[in-house]
Design a protein around this motif. Structure first.
Motif, PDB file in Angstrom:
ATOM      1  N   VAL A 278      63.041  49.601 -15.347  1.00 21.39           N
ATOM      2  CA  VAL A 278      62.435  49.362 -14.431  1.00 21.39           C
ATOM      3  C   VAL A 278      60.656  50.011 -14.639  1.00 21.39           C
ATOM      4  CG1 VAL A 278      61.790  50.896 -12.255  1.00 21.39           C
ATOM      5  CG2 VAL A 278      63.879  49.670 -12.434  1.00 21.39           C
ATOM      6  N   ALA A 279      60.907  51.104 -15.452  1.00 16.48           N
ATOM      7  CA  ALA A 279      59.563  51.833 -16.303  1.00 16.48           C
ATOM      8  C   ALA A 279      58.607  50.585 -16.896  1.00 16.48           C
ATOM      9  CB  ALA A 279      60.085  52.811 -16.941  1.00 16.48           C
ATOM     10  N   TYR A 280      59.292  49.745 -17.807  1.00 16.34           N
ATOM     11  CA  TYR A 280      58.614  48.849 -18.331  1.00 16.34           C
ATOM     12  C   TYR A 280      58.016  47.836 -17.498  1.00 16.34           C
ATOM     13  CZ  TYR A 280      57.937  44.674 -21.535  1.00 16.34           C
ATOM     14  OH  TYR A 280      57.378  43.644 -22.114  1.00 16.34           O
ATOM     15  N   LEU A 281      58.846  47.325 -16.453  1.00 13.21           N
ATOM     16  CA  LEU A 281      58.585  46.041 -15.381  1.00 13.21           C
ATOM     17  C   LEU A 281      57.372  46.630 -14.464  1.00 13.21           C
ATOM     18  CD1 LEU A 281      61.949  44.467 -14.723  1.00 13.21           C
ATOM     19  CD2 LEU A 281      60.080  43.689 -16.042  1.00 13.21           C
ATOM     20  N   ARG A 282      57.698  47.954 -14.285  1.00 15.04           N
ATOM     21  CA  ARG A 282      56.571  48.566 -13.213  1.00 15.04           C
ATOM     22  C   ARG A 282      55.337  49.073 -13.878  1.00 15.04           C
ATOM     23  NH1 ARG A 282      58.431  52.883  -9.307  1.00 15.04           N
ATOM     24  NH2 ARG A 282      56.109  52.641  -8.895  1.00 15.04           N
ATOM     25  N   PHE A 283      55.201  49.161 -15.144  1.00 14.31           N
ATOM     26  CA  PHE A 283      54.072  49.641 -15.855  1.00 14.31           C
ATOM     27  C   PHE A 283      52.781  48.898 -15.474  1.00 14.31           C
ATOM     28  CE2 PHE A 283      51.101  50.934 -19.148  1.00 14.31           C
ATOM     29  CZ  PHE A 283      51.157  52.240 -19.281  1.00 14.31           C
ATOM     30  N   PRO A 284      51.925  49.483 -15.013  1.00  9.00           N
ATOM     31  CA  PRO A 284      50.474  48.875 -14.623  1.00  9.00           C
ATOM     32  C   PRO A 284      49.977  48.200 -15.489  1.00  9.00           C
ATOM     33  CG  PRO A 284      50.269  51.347 -15.031  1.00  9.00           C
ATOM     34  CD  PRO A 284      51.679  50.983 -15.097  1.00  9.00           C
ATOM     35  N   THR A 285      49.868  46.798 -15.173  1.00 10.03           N
ATOM     36  CA  THR A 285      49.298  45.747 -16.005  1.00 10.03           C
ATOM     37  C   THR A 285      48.248  44.921 -14.971  1.00 10.03           C
ATOM     38  OG1 THR A 285      51.192  44.219 -15.749  1.00 10.03           O
ATOM     39  CG2 THR A 285      51.275  45.628 -17.830  1.00 10.03           C
ATOM     40  N   ASN A 286      47.772  45.563 -14.156  1.00 13.32           N
ATOM     41  CA  ASN A 286      46.930  45.048 -13.195  1.00 13.32           C
ATOM     42  C   ASN A 286      45.565  44.547 -13.487  1.00 13.32           C
ATOM     43  OD1 ASN A 286      48.945  45.524 -11.076  1.00 13.32           O
ATOM     44  ND2 ASN A 286      48.013  47.670 -11.269  1.00 13.32           N
ATOM     45  N   ASP A 287      44.998  43.577 -12.801  1.00 14.84           N
ATOM     46  CA  ASP A 287      43.546  43.168 -12.973  1.00 14.84           C
ATOM     47  C   ASP A 287      42.794  43.762 -11.879  1.00 14.84           C
ATOM     48  OD1 ASP A 287      41.368  41.796 -13.321  1.00 14.84           O
ATOM     49  OD2 ASP A 287      41.876  39.826 -12.368  1.00 14.84           O
ATOM     50  N   TYR A 288      42.123  44.747 -12.228  1.00 17.61           N
ATOM     51  CA  TYR A 288      41.400  45.588 -11.403  1.00 17.61           C
ATOM     52  C   TYR A 288      40.006  45.086 -11.081  1.00 17.61           C
ATOM     53  CZ  TYR A 288      44.727  48.813 -13.287  1.00 17.61           C
ATOM     54  OH  TYR A 288      45.835  49.527 -13.682  1.00 17.61           O
ATOM     55  N   THR A 289      39.680  43.924 -10.991  1.00 19.07           N
ATOM     56  CA  THR A 289      38.288  43.038 -10.759  1.00 19.07           C
ATOM     57  C   THR A 289      38.163  43.322  -9.299  1.00 19.07           C
ATOM     58  OG1 THR A 289      38.955  41.480 -12.443  1.00 19.07           O
ATOM     59  CG2 THR A 289      37.019  41.335 -10.885  1.00 19.07           C
ATOM     60  N   PRO A 290      37.003  43.639  -9.105  1.00 21.43           N
ATOM     61  CA  PRO A 290      36.511  43.850  -7.497  1.00 21.43           C
ATOM     62  C   PRO A 290      36.526  42.413  -6.931  1.00 21.43           C
ATOM     63  CG  PRO A 290      35.178  45.228  -8.845  1.00 21.43           C
ATOM     64  CD  PRO A 290      35.911  44.195  -9.946  1.00 21.43           C
ATOM     65  N   TYR A 291      36.645  42.313  -5.630  1.00 21.80           N
ATOM     66  CA  TYR A 291      36.661  41.303  -4.828  1.00 21.80           C
ATOM     67  C   TYR A 291      35.217  40.422  -5.052  1.00 21.80           C
ATOM     68  CZ  TYR A 291      40.893  42.849  -2.734  1.00 21.80           C
ATOM     69  OH  TYR A 291      42.371  43.151  -2.415  1.00 21.80           O
ATOM     70  N   HIS A 292      33.851  41.055  -5.214  1.00 22.55           N
ATOM     71  CA  HIS A 292      33.041  40.304  -5.204  1.00 22.55           C
ATOM     72  C   HIS A 292      31.955  40.625  -6.243  1.00 22.55           C
ATOM     73  CE1 HIS A 292      33.463  38.274  -1.596  1.00 22.55           C
ATOM     74  NE2 HIS A 292      33.986  39.394  -0.907  1.00 22.55           N
ATOM     75  N   LYS A 293      32.666  40.711  -7.535  1.00 22.93           N
ATOM     76  CA  LYS A 293      31.973  40.944  -8.931  1.00 22.93           C
ATOM     77  C   LYS A 293      30.673  40.515  -8.879  1.00 22.93           C
ATOM     78  CE  LYS A 293      32.979  41.714 -13.723  1.00 22.93           C
ATOM     79  NZ  LYS A 293      33.804  41.492 -14.933  1.00 22.93           N
TER      80      LYS A 293
END
Length: 949
Positions: A665-680
Motif C-alpha cells: 500500500v505504501a508503494y502504491l499510494r506513494f505520491p506520483t501526481n501531476d501537479y500541473t495547475p488547471y490553466h497553466k
C-alpha cells in the motif's frame, strides 16, 4: 558419450549448477544489454525525469532503461524471456532439493518463486508507458513476493556454509538498500532535489545485482544434482538435513523451534483467520462509534445528549451477575454474531438509528470479548489465541485504513458511493462468525489455585483501560502520530505515505515481543522506556518525535497480552468493566482538551494533551504493578508461555501478510501526481476557502469523494480547508487531506497538529509549497485559532497564502487580538498574498476594517458582497479577475468561495466589474455550475460569477 549408471543408460547428463549459471548469464545480458544500448542511443532521454535532466541527472534508472524506448526495451524483453526457462527450472530444482515429507514450507516457497517469475513477466511486458497501473501492480507484487522468497530460501538452505553465508550477505544488502532507495526517491519526488534520482538509480541497479546474485548462489547447491534427472546425494528425499532442520533441532526448547517445527494445517489457518477477522470487526465497530457520536454535537454546536452512547462500552460490568456471565460464556457462538450488526448499520440512512445500532454492536463486542477472555483463562493455548486475534485485529484495522486512505471500508459512515466495502466486509464477518462458532464452548468455571497470588483487580482494569485508550487514540490509524510531529514545509519528518507502514511494523514487532517475552514486556524497565517514548512524542516534532511515537507503539502492543493475561485472573466485571470505564474517562478527557469552550468544566483541562498522556501512562503503570504480582507466582510463570505453541506460527504468518500488505500500500499510494495547475497557459491561480465540517456530510456519510468532485470541477489550484483536524478518537483518527491530495494531485499541508488543540486548518495546492509555518493565534478566552502561512511557487513567482480560522462570536476579545496578530503577519510579508479565511465579522464593520487596512495591505476580493459573515478571500499585490460563491449541497453547512488571480500582472487600482464576454476563456469560471448546477452545486447569492478589470 553419456555416462552409465546401475539403473540403465543415461542419454545425457548436466550438472544442476548450469541451470543457475544460465539464469544468471541471461538475466545479466538482459539488463546490461539494455543499459549499453540505451546509453549509446538515448542517453539524454533516459536520464531525463519530470524535474531535471542532464547534467543534473546523469545515470539512468532501471525502469527508464528497460521500458521507455526501442530498441533497448526489445533487447531486455528478448533476453528476459530466455531467462524464464532457467528460472522455472531453478524454482523446480530448489523444490526438489528442499521438499521433505510433511513439510509445507518448501511448497510455499516454490509457489512464491513461480509467482515472482510470472509477475516479472508482467512488469517486463506491460511497461509503465503501456499501462502505468498494471505495470505498478506487477512490480509491487514482485517486490512483495521477494521477502517470503528470500526468507524461505534462507530457512531451507542445505547445510552449505559457503552458500548460506553468501545468501545472508546478499539478502542483507538487498533489504538494506531499500532504505537509501526510498530516501532518495522521496528526495526526488517530494523535495525535488537535483541529482537525487541519479543516486536513486544507483541503488535501484544495486537491487537488481543483489536479487540476481541471491539466486545465483543456488549454483553452490545444485552441483549435487545431475540432470538426467537423478539425485546423486539423496537430498530430494529428506535425507540431508537443511539449515532449518538443524536450527529447529538445536532450538527445540526455544521459541523458533516450537513455532515452525510442526506441519501446516489449512483448517487451523482458517480458524486463525476467522478469529482475527472477529477482532477486526470489534475494532471497526469500536473506532466507528465515537465518530458517529461526534456528528450530533457537531451539528448542535454543543452537548446533544447522544454522547451518552459511549457508555455502551462498559457493558462488561453486567458480567458481575453470575447468570449473565455464564450465559454469555456458554453461548459464545451465538453472541459472536451480534457485533455484526455494526457492519449492517450502513443499511440505515437515519443518523440516529445508525448511531444506536453501532452502539449496540460495540456493547456486544466489549461484552463477548471480555467474557471470552475470562471463560478461556484455564486454556492457555486458546486464551493466547484470543489475545492474538484481538491485538492483530487492531493491526488489520489499521492496515485497512492505510489501504483505504484512512477510512475503514466497513464503517457505518461508508457506502458504495463513497468507497465503502460494507457488503463484502459483512459477508466475511458472517463467514468468520460461523467458523468461530464451530469451536467448542467452555464453562468458564474457576480454576485458579487458592494459594496463587493475585494483584489488584481494579489496578489491572485501570492499566488495561489505559492501554486500550492508547491503542485507540494513537494506533488505530497509521498516520495519527505522524500528524502529531508534522510542522510544515520543507519536509523534516515522516509523511503519511510511505511512513505509515513504519507504524504498522512497530505495532507488529511490539506484539510479537510481548508474546515471546512477557516478563520483559511487563517489567518496570519496559514501562520506563514506553513512558520516555510517550514524552518524546508529546514534546518533540519531526523525526525525533516520531521515534518516540514508534517506541510507545511498540510498548503498547507488547504490554497488551501481558495485561489481558493478568486481567483474566479476576472477575471480568472488575477488570474489563473497569477498563472500558477508564476508556470512557480518558476519551472524554481527550475531547475536553480541545472542546473546552463547549463542555462543562472544559477550561480545567484546556490544551493539556501533556496531562492526558501523563495520566494514560500512570494508568498503564497501575496495570504493570498489578500484573507483576499476578504473574509472579510459580504456577503463573508460563501463563503466556515464551516457548511458542503450534498456533503461534499462524499468527506470525498473519502478521507477515499484513506487513507485506502495508508495504504494498505504501508503494502504491506513494505520491506520483501531476501537479500541473488547471490553466497553466494563462498563468491563472484559482483559490478557494471552504469549511468542511470534518468531512462528514449532513447525513453522516464520509464526504471526501463529494469534496474531490467539487474541488476538481471548480478547477481549484489552491484551497484552504477549515474544521479539518480529524486525527482524534471522536473524528475517527482519519486524515482526509491525504485522500484529497492523492486524488486531486495536490501538495498538502495540515496543521497545527492534533496535539496543538485546534479544530484544524489545511492547505492543498497545485503549486509547490516552498515553506510553511503554523501559527496559534492569541486566544485567552475561547478556542484556539489556527493559521497556516505558506509560500507557494506560482509560475516562478513566490506568492504567500494564509489559511486562517478565527475564534467564535462569543469571544470578541479573542477575535480582536487575533485580528491584530494576523494583520501584522500579512503586512510583514513583502510578497503577493492571498488570505483564505473564516473571520466571523460583517463586511465593512468591526474587525473587517483591521483585516482590510493599511496595516495588512490587504484588499477584499469583492467589497460589495454584503451577504458574508464567516468566509472571506482577501489579497494584495495580485491581479484579481474573478469571484464566485458555489453552494455546498449537503456536503457541509458552508459554501465554497472561489477567487481567480492572474500571476505576474500588476494589481488593479480600481474595482471595476466587467461582463464575462470580456474575460479570456482561460480566466472564466466553469459553466457547469450555472442555473441549477450539478449535484446541488450552483452559483448562488449572485447566481453567477463576478469578473473584474
Amino acid at each position: 558419450m553419456a555416462p552409465k549408471f546401475r539403473d540403465g543408460d543415461a542419454v545425457v547428463s548436466l550438472n544442476g549448477k548450469w541451470i543457475s549459471h544460465a539464469h544468471t548469464l541471461f538475466a545479466a545480458i538482459a539488463f546490461i544489454g539494455a543499459f549499453v544500448v540505451g546509453v549509446q542511443l538515448h542517453f539524454h532521454k533516459i536520464v531525463q525525469n519530470e524535474h531535471f535532466g542532464y547534467p543534473d541527472e546523469w545515470f539512468p534508472s532501471v525502469s527508464a532503461t528497460i521500458g521507455d524506448r526501442y530498441p533497448e526495451r526489445s533487447v531486455f524483453q528478448v533476453f528476459i524471456a530466455i531467462t524464464s526457462g532457467p528460472r522455472f527450472a531453478l524454482v523446480f530444482l530448489w523444490y526438489l532439493m528442499t521438499a521433505r515429507p510433511g513439510s509445507t514450507l518448501p511448497k510455499v516457497v516454490a509457489f512464491t518463486g513461480l509467482f515472482r517469475t510470472l509477475t516479472c513477466g508482467g512488469w517486463t511486458y506491460v511497461t509503465s508507458t503501456d499501462d502505468h497501473d498494471w505495470h505498478d501492480i506487477f512490480m509491487i507484487s514482485y517486490l512483495v513476493a521477494t521477502l517470503p522468497w528470500t526468507l524461505g530460501c534462507l530457512a531451507l538452505s542445505p547445510a552449505n556454509r559457503r552458500a548460506v553465508r553468501y545468501r545472508k550477505i546478499l539478502a542483507s544488502l538487498f533489504f538494506g538498500t531499500l532504505v537509501p532507495l526510498i530516501y532518495y526517491f522521496i528526495q526526488h519526488k517530494v523535495h525535488k532535489v537535483a541529482g537525487a534520482y541519479t543516486k536513486y538509480a544507483f541503488f535501484e541497479w544495486s537491487l537488481i545485482v543483489f536479487d540476481v546474485g541471491f539466486d545465483a548462489v543456488t549454483a553452490l547447491d545444485f552441483d549435487a544434482f545431475e540432470l538426467v534427472v537423478r539425485d546423486v546425494k539423496g537430498v530430494s528425499r529428506g535425507q540431508l538435513k537443511t539449515t532449518a532442520d538443524k536450527v529447529i533441532e538445536k532450538e527445540k526448547d526455544k521459541p523458533i523451534g516450537n513455532t515452525f517445527g510442526t506441519g501446516f494445517s489449512w483448517p487451523e489457518a482458517f480458524d486463525v483467520a476467522a478469529d482475527i477477522y472477529n477482532g477486526f470487526v470489534f475494532w471497526s465497530n469500536y473506532t466507528a462509534m465515537p465518530l458517529l457520536v461526534w456528528y450530533f454535537p457537531l451539528w448542535h454546536m454543543g452537548i446533544s445528549g447522544y454522547e451518552a452512547v459511549i457508555v455502551t462500552t462498559v457493558s462488561p460490568l453486567i458480567l458481575a451477575i453470575p447468570s449473565i456471565r455464564s450465559l454469555v460464556i456458554r453461548n459464545r457462538a451465538v453472541f459472536q454474531f451480534l457485533p455484526l450488526t455494526g457492519l449492517m448499520a450502513f443499511l440505515v440512512r437515519d443518523p440516529v438509528y445508525r448511531l444506536f445500532i453501532s452502539g449496540f454492536a460495540v456493547a456486544m463486542g466489549c461484552l463477548i470479548w471480555s467474557a471470552t477472555f475470562y471463560g478461556e483463562r484455564a486454556l492457555n493455548v486458546r486464551l493466547e489465541s484470543r489475545i492474538s486475534a484481538f491485538a492483530i485485529g487492531l493491526i488489520m484495522s489499521s492496515v485497512a485504513k492505510f489501504a483505504f486512505q484512512t477510512n475503514n471500508p466497513v464503517w457505518p459512515t461508508m457506502n458504495a458511493e463513497n468507497g465503502g466495502w460494507n457488503k463484502f466486509g459483512l459477508f466475511l464477518g458472517i463467514l468468520a462468525a460461523i467458523r468461530s462458532a464451530r469451536q467448542p464452548a467452555v464453562s468458564g468455571g474457576d480454576y485458579y489455585p487458592p494459594a496463587g497470588k493475585k494483584g489488584s483487580a481494579i489496578l489491572a482494569g485501570i492499566g488495561l483501560g489505559g492501554v486500550i485508550f492508547g491503542l485507540h487514540s494513537l494506533l488505530s490509524d497509521s498516520s495519527t502520530m505522524i500528524s502529531w510531529v508534522w510542522e510544515g514545509f520543507p519536509i523534516r519528518g515522516p509523511i503519511q505515505v510511505p511512513h505509515g507502514a513504519l507504524t504498522i511494523f512497530a505495532m507488529s514487532a511490539g506484539y510479537l515481543f510481548g508474546l515471546y517475552y512477557p516478563r520483559l514486556a511487563g517489567s518496570w524497565t519496559a514501562f520506563g522506556i514506553g513512558s520516555l517514548g510517550a514524552a518524546v512524542l508529546t514534546c518533540y516534532s519531526h523525526w525525533f518525535g516520531f521515534y518516540g511515537g514508534l517506541t510507545i507503539a511498540f510498548y503498547l502492543m507488547a504490554i497488551t497480552p501481558v495485561f489481558i493475561a493478568s486481567a483474566v485472573h479476576h472477575s471480568p466485571a472488575s477488570t474489563f468493566g473497569t477498563a472500558f470505564s477508564v476508556w470512557v474517562f480518558l476519551c472524554l478527557f481527550h475531547v475536553w482538551v480541545v472542546a473546552y469552550a463547549f463542555v462543562p468544566g472544559g477550561p480545567l483541562v484546556r490544551e493539556h494533551t501533556d496531562w492526558l498522556m501523563t495520566v494514560t501512562m500512570l494508568f498503564v503503570g497501575a496495570g504493570v504493578f498489578s500484573s507483576s504480582v499476578t504473574n509472579s507466582g510459580p504456577s503463573k510463570k508460563n501463563f503466556i508461555n515464551p516457548n511458542s505453541r503450534r498456533q503461534r506460527s499462524y499468527y506470525i504468518y498473519a502478521l507477515a501478510i499484513l506487513q507485506l500488505l502495508a508495504v504494498a500500500v505504501a508503494y502504491l499510494r506513494f505520491p506520483t501526481n501531476d501537479y500541473t495547475p488547471y490553466h497553466k497557459e494563462d498563468k491563472v491561480a484559482t483559490a478557494g476557502i471552504w469549511t468542511i465540517h470534518f468531512s462528514l456530510d449532513n447525513d453522516m456519510w464520509s464526504s471526501e469523494r463529494r469534496m474531490i468532485n467539487l474541488i476538481r470541477e471548480a478547477e481549484l489550484d489552491v484551497v484552504g480547508l477549515l474544521e479539518s483536524d480529524t486525527q482524534r478518537i471522536i473524528m475517527g483518527n482519519r486524515d482526509f487531506t491525504a485522500v484529497l491530495a492523492e486524488e486531486l494531485g495536490m501538495y498538502v499541508d495540515y496543521g497545527p497538529g492534533p496535539n496543538k488543540h485546534t479544530w484544524g486548518a489545511a492547505l492543498l495546492s497545485k503549486f509547490p509549497i516552498l515553506n510553511s509555518t503554523h501559527h496559534l493565534l492569541p486566544s485567552p478566552v475561547g478556542e484556539l485559532a489556527p493559521a497556516i502561512h505558506a509560500t507557494l511557487d506560482m509560475y516562478g513567482e513566490a506568492v504567500d497564502v494564509v489559511v486562517f480560522h478565527s475564534g467564535q462570536e462569543e469571544d470578541p476579545e479573542d477575535r480582536r487580538l487575533q485580528t491584530e496578530y494576523l494583520s501584522k503577519l500579512m503586512g510583514s510579508s513583502p510578497r503577493p498574498l492571498i488570505l483564505l479565511s473564516y473571520l466571523v465579522t460583517k463586511p465593512l464593520e468591526g474587525n473587517y476594517n483591521t483585516y482590510v487596512s493599511d496595516v495588512s495591505g490587504m484588499k477584499d476580493i469583492d467589497s460589495t458582497d454584503w451577504d458574508r459573515w464567516c468566509e472571506y478571500i482577501l489579497y494584495k499585490k495580485l491581479k484579481r479577475t474573478g469571484y464566485a460563491r458555489i453552494s455546498r449541497s449537503t456536503i457541509t453547512d458552508t459554501e465554497l468561495q472561489v477567487g481567480k488571480f492572474v500571476i505576474g500582472q500588476p494589481e488593479s487600482e480600481e474595482e471595476i466589474r466587467i461582463p464575462e464576454e470580456m474575460v479570456p476563456e482561460g480566466q472564466r469560471f466553469p459553466a457547469l455550475f450555472r442555473g441549477e448546477g450539478v449535484r446541488g452545486h450552483r452559483y448562488h447569492v449572485f447566481d453567477e460569477p463576478r469578473y473584474f478589470q
